[in-house]
Design a protein around this motif. Structure first.
Motif, PDB file in Angstrom:
ATOM      1  N   TYR A 253      -2.688   5.810   8.664  1.00 37.09           N
ATOM      2  CA  TYR A 253      -2.236   4.595   8.007  1.00 37.09           C
ATOM      3  C   TYR A 253      -3.355   3.998   7.175  1.00 37.09           C
ATOM      4  O   TYR A 253      -4.501   3.923   7.621  1.00 37.09           O
ATOM      5  CB  TYR A 253      -1.793   3.554   9.024  1.00 37.09           C
ATOM      6  CG  TYR A 253      -0.601   3.943   9.857  1.00 37.09           C
ATOM      7  CD1 TYR A 253      -0.749   4.620  11.068  1.00 37.09           C
ATOM      8  CD2 TYR A 253       0.692   3.627   9.442  1.00 37.09           C
ATOM      9  CE1 TYR A 253       0.336   4.976  11.838  1.00 37.09           C
ATOM     10  CE2 TYR A 253       1.793   3.974  10.212  1.00 37.09           C
ATOM     11  CZ  TYR A 253       1.606   4.649  11.401  1.00 37.09           C
ATOM     12  OH  TYR A 253       2.699   4.994  12.153  1.00 37.09           O
ATOM     13  N   CYS A 254      -2.994   3.542   6.006  1.00 37.43           N
ATOM     14  CA  CYS A 254      -3.913   2.792   5.165  1.00 37.43           C
ATOM     15  C   CYS A 254      -3.724   1.307   5.461  1.00 37.43           C
ATOM     16  O   CYS A 254      -2.595   0.848   5.692  1.00 37.43           O
ATOM     17  CB  CYS A 254      -3.601   3.088   3.702  1.00 37.43           C
ATOM     18  SG  CYS A 254      -4.654   2.226   2.527  1.00 37.43           S
TER      19      CYS A 254
ATOM     20  N   SER B  78      -4.702   9.711  -0.141  1.00 33.83           N
ATOM     21  CA  SER B  78      -4.906   8.634  -1.112  1.00 33.83           C
ATOM     22  C   SER B  78      -4.122   7.411  -0.693  1.00 33.83           C
ATOM     23  O   SER B  78      -3.042   7.524  -0.108  1.00 33.83           O
ATOM     24  CB  SER B  78      -4.431   9.074  -2.503  1.00 33.83           C
ATOM     25  OG  SER B  78      -5.295  10.008  -3.069  1.00 33.83           O
ATOM     26  N   CYS B  79      -4.656   6.248  -1.011  1.00 33.55           N
ATOM     27  CA  CYS B  79      -3.973   4.992  -0.745  1.00 33.55           C
ATOM     28  C   CYS B  79      -4.142   4.096  -1.964  1.00 33.55           C
ATOM     29  O   CYS B  79      -5.263   3.770  -2.356  1.00 33.55           O
ATOM     30  CB  CYS B  79      -4.547   4.311   0.485  1.00 33.55           C
ATOM     31  SG  CYS B  79      -3.839   2.686   0.798  1.00 33.55           S
TER      32      CYS B  79
ATOM     33  N   GLU C 213       0.672   5.355   0.356  1.00 34.98           N
ATOM     34  CA  GLU C 213      -0.154   6.481   0.765  1.00 34.98           C
ATOM     35  C   GLU C 213       0.431   7.787   0.248  1.00 34.98           C
ATOM     36  O   GLU C 213       1.644   7.911   0.058  1.00 34.98           O
ATOM     37  CB  GLU C 213      -0.235   6.547   2.292  1.00 34.98           C
ATOM     38  CG  GLU C 213      -0.827   5.319   2.921  1.00 34.98           C
ATOM     39  CD  GLU C 213      -0.183   4.979   4.246  1.00 34.98           C
ATOM     40  OE1 GLU C 213      -0.797   4.262   5.045  1.00 34.98           O
ATOM     41  OE2 GLU C 213       0.955   5.445   4.484  1.00 34.98           O
TER      42      GLU C 213
ATOM     43  N   LEU D  45       0.834  -1.191   0.000  1.00 36.91           N
ATOM     44  CA  LEU D  45       0.000   0.000   0.000  1.00 36.91           C
ATOM     45  C   LEU D  45       0.870   1.243   0.000  1.00 36.91           C
ATOM     46  O   LEU D  45       1.810   1.346   0.789  1.00 36.91           O
ATOM     47  CB  LEU D  45      -0.902   0.010   1.229  1.00 36.91           C
ATOM     48  CG  LEU D  45      -1.829  -1.206   1.392  1.00 36.91           C
ATOM     49  CD1 LEU D  45      -2.523  -1.164   2.743  1.00 36.91           C
ATOM     50  CD2 LEU D  45      -2.847  -1.254   0.274  1.00 36.91           C
TER      51      LEU D  45
ATOM     52  N   TRP E 219      -8.721   3.305   6.724  1.00 32.79           N
ATOM     53  CA  TRP E 219      -7.783   4.284   7.248  1.00 32.79           C
ATOM     54  C   TRP E 219      -7.823   4.231   8.780  1.00 32.79           C
ATOM     55  O   TRP E 219      -8.904   4.209   9.385  1.00 32.79           O
ATOM     56  CB  TRP E 219      -8.150   5.693   6.787  1.00 32.79           C
ATOM     57  CG  TRP E 219      -7.815   5.963   5.370  1.00 32.79           C
ATOM     58  CD1 TRP E 219      -8.643   5.888   4.284  1.00 32.79           C
ATOM     59  CD2 TRP E 219      -6.524   6.340   4.864  1.00 32.79           C
ATOM     60  NE1 TRP E 219      -7.960   6.198   3.141  1.00 32.79           N
ATOM     61  CE2 TRP E 219      -6.659   6.485   3.466  1.00 32.79           C
ATOM     62  CE3 TRP E 219      -5.286   6.585   5.440  1.00 32.79           C
ATOM     63  CZ2 TRP E 219      -5.595   6.868   2.646  1.00 32.79           C
ATOM     64  CZ3 TRP E 219      -4.230   6.955   4.633  1.00 32.79           C
ATOM     65  CH2 TRP E 219      -4.383   7.098   3.262  1.00 32.79           C
TER      66      TRP E 219
ATOM     67  N   THR F  49      -7.419   2.261  -5.763  1.00 33.47           N
ATOM     68  CA  THR F  49      -7.054   3.425  -4.961  1.00 33.47           C
ATOM     69  C   THR F  49      -8.275   3.944  -4.220  1.00 33.47           C
ATOM     70  O   THR F  49      -9.348   4.064  -4.807  1.00 33.47           O
ATOM     71  CB  THR F  49      -6.488   4.541  -5.844  1.00 33.47           C
ATOM     72  OG1 THR F  49      -5.318   4.072  -6.503  1.00 33.47           O
ATOM     73  CG2 THR F  49      -6.131   5.765  -5.007  1.00 33.47           C
TER      74      THR F  49
ATOM     75  N   GLY G  10       0.141   0.453   5.083  1.00 39.25           N
ATOM     76  CA  GLY G  10       1.011   1.429   4.460  1.00 39.25           C
ATOM     77  C   GLY G  10       2.014   1.972   5.455  1.00 39.25           C
ATOM     78  O   GLY G  10       2.010   1.602   6.630  1.00 39.25           O
TER      79      GLY G  10
END
Length: 129
Positions: free
Chosen positions: A97-98, A21-22, A6, A4, A37, A80, A120
């Motif tokens: 964090y994603c 965005s991730c 980010e 992932l 998230w 995404t 992520g």
């Protein structure tokens, strides 16, 4: 696991907006069907902010962000998800964090870190008063 990546975040004054965005850059679409998230501040556990089941666009939100944050998929970017954060408060500051998991998002436990095998690297959000 899924890789992932980010992007977004930054600094803003209270009442302002930011977007995160991730992108799931590896693995199948199924492997990252549930994307979420989380945010974390020093000394505290990661808090689930929002999640989305991408194939059916079902969304989940933490109580503290309902009505202010929106998680969505980006039509022009495969795999995404986007977190739009409006009316930001200083309490929204932290490292975001994603996370991703395969299949369905767990309805009751989507906020639990242990539900997600992929993470992520984190991106910082700072909201000043």
């Amino acid at each position: 696991q899924v890789q992932l990546v980010e992007s977004g975040g930054g600094s803003v004054q209270a009442g302002g907006s930011l977007g995160l965005s991730c992108a799931a850059v590896s693995g199948s679409t199924f492997a990252s069907n549930c994307m979420a998230w989380f945010r974390q501040t020093p000394g505290k556990e990661r808090e689930g902010v929002a999640a989305i089941e991408r194939d059916v666009s079902i969304t989940y939100y933490g109580d503290s962000v309902k009505g202010r944050f929106t998680i969505s998929q980006q039509d022009n970017a495969k795999n995404t998800v986007y977190l739009q954060m409006n009316n930001l408060e200083p309490e929204d500051s932290g490292t975001y964090y994603c996370a991703a998991d395969a299949g369905r998002c767990p309805i009751v436990s989507w906020k639990r870190q242990r539900e997600y095998p992929s993470w992520g690297q984190g991106t910082q959000v700072t909201v000043s008063s």
